[in-house]
Design a protein around this motif. Structure first.
Motif: not given
Length: 239
Positions: A113-120
């Motif tokens: 999710x972080x890699x996809x930019x969904x989470x920071x």
């Protein structure tokens, strides 16, 4: 990349749904969330026709890789189909798999999710020494969208398989009372759903077992800042 809440898998939805967007940490104990994430992986694989469950054991019925790379990887950890007659019951224990792969499933889905930019992701230090992590909504904010979709599904009585799976997992991790929009009635509905779903029941079993053994801590969680693993509302569905 344009993000869409409808494209999320069940493990991703559960992680976003149970995230406190202000504090950047789960609403519940991370150990319980790990069990829930592993259960969500099994639920997603079943919905995609990759596995089936029989008397508490998971059997792979379609070993072809799912499109999602993490689901494909985790599918390989389950017993593959075999044409040979086995002496013992075929398949993998759902309860044991959830307990064994919960941490793997949760941490890898968070990374994705972080890699996809969904989470920071933010890395901080407790007492200036010990690193821990926080996760905040990306842009666009899919945590709010996920929470809204869940509320809409609840208002319609969780009408489809995906919303029922998510409701059962929310109850199993002890967050029905926190996430319901209809109070006691909503919590009761989610508990009823949980009892009909094998993967949610397996998650709930592990949560209760963890509680009875006194092992309710995060176990070195990278979310933790020394102040505990999450909200006090967690607890396996109040059953």
């Amino acid at each position: 990349m344009t993000q869409d809440a409808s494209a999320l898998t069940l493990p991703e939805e559960l992680l976003l749904l149970t995230l406190d967007p202000e504090r950047g940490k789960p609403l519940c104990n991370r150990t319980y969330l790990r069990y829930g994430t592993a259960g969500a992986v099994l639920a997603e694989l079943e919905l995609q026709g990759r596995i089936r469950e029989e008397r508490g054991r998971v059997q792979v019925v379609n070993p072809l890789d799912p499109a999602h790379p993490l689901l494909a990887s985790l599918l390989t950890t389950l017993d593959p189909p075999s044409g040979k007659k086995k002496r013992f019951r075929p398949g993998t224990s759902a309860k044991a798999w959830i307990r064994l792969y919960g941490r793997n499933a949760e941490e890898r889905h968070l990374d994705h999710l972080v890699e996809r930019g969904v989470l920071r992701r933010e890395t901080r230090r407790f007492l200036g020494l010990f690193p821990y992590q926080r996760h905040f909504p990306g842009d666009p904010d899919l945590t709010g969208a996920t929470r809204w979709h869940f509320g809409q599904a609840e208002s319609r009585g969780f009408p489809d398989q995906r919303s029922r799976a998510l409701a059962g997992l929310v109850s199993a991790t002890g967050l029905a009372g926190t996430l319901t929009t209809t109070g006691r009635e909503g919590r009761s509905t989610m508990k009823t759903v949980r009892r009909t779903l094998w993967f949610a029941s397996a998650v709930h079993h592990n949560v209760r077992q963890n509680q009875s053994s006194g092992g309710s801590s995060d176990g070195g969680s990278s979310w933790s800042d020394g102040g505990g693993g999450g909200g006090s509302s967690c607890g396996g569905g109040g059953d």
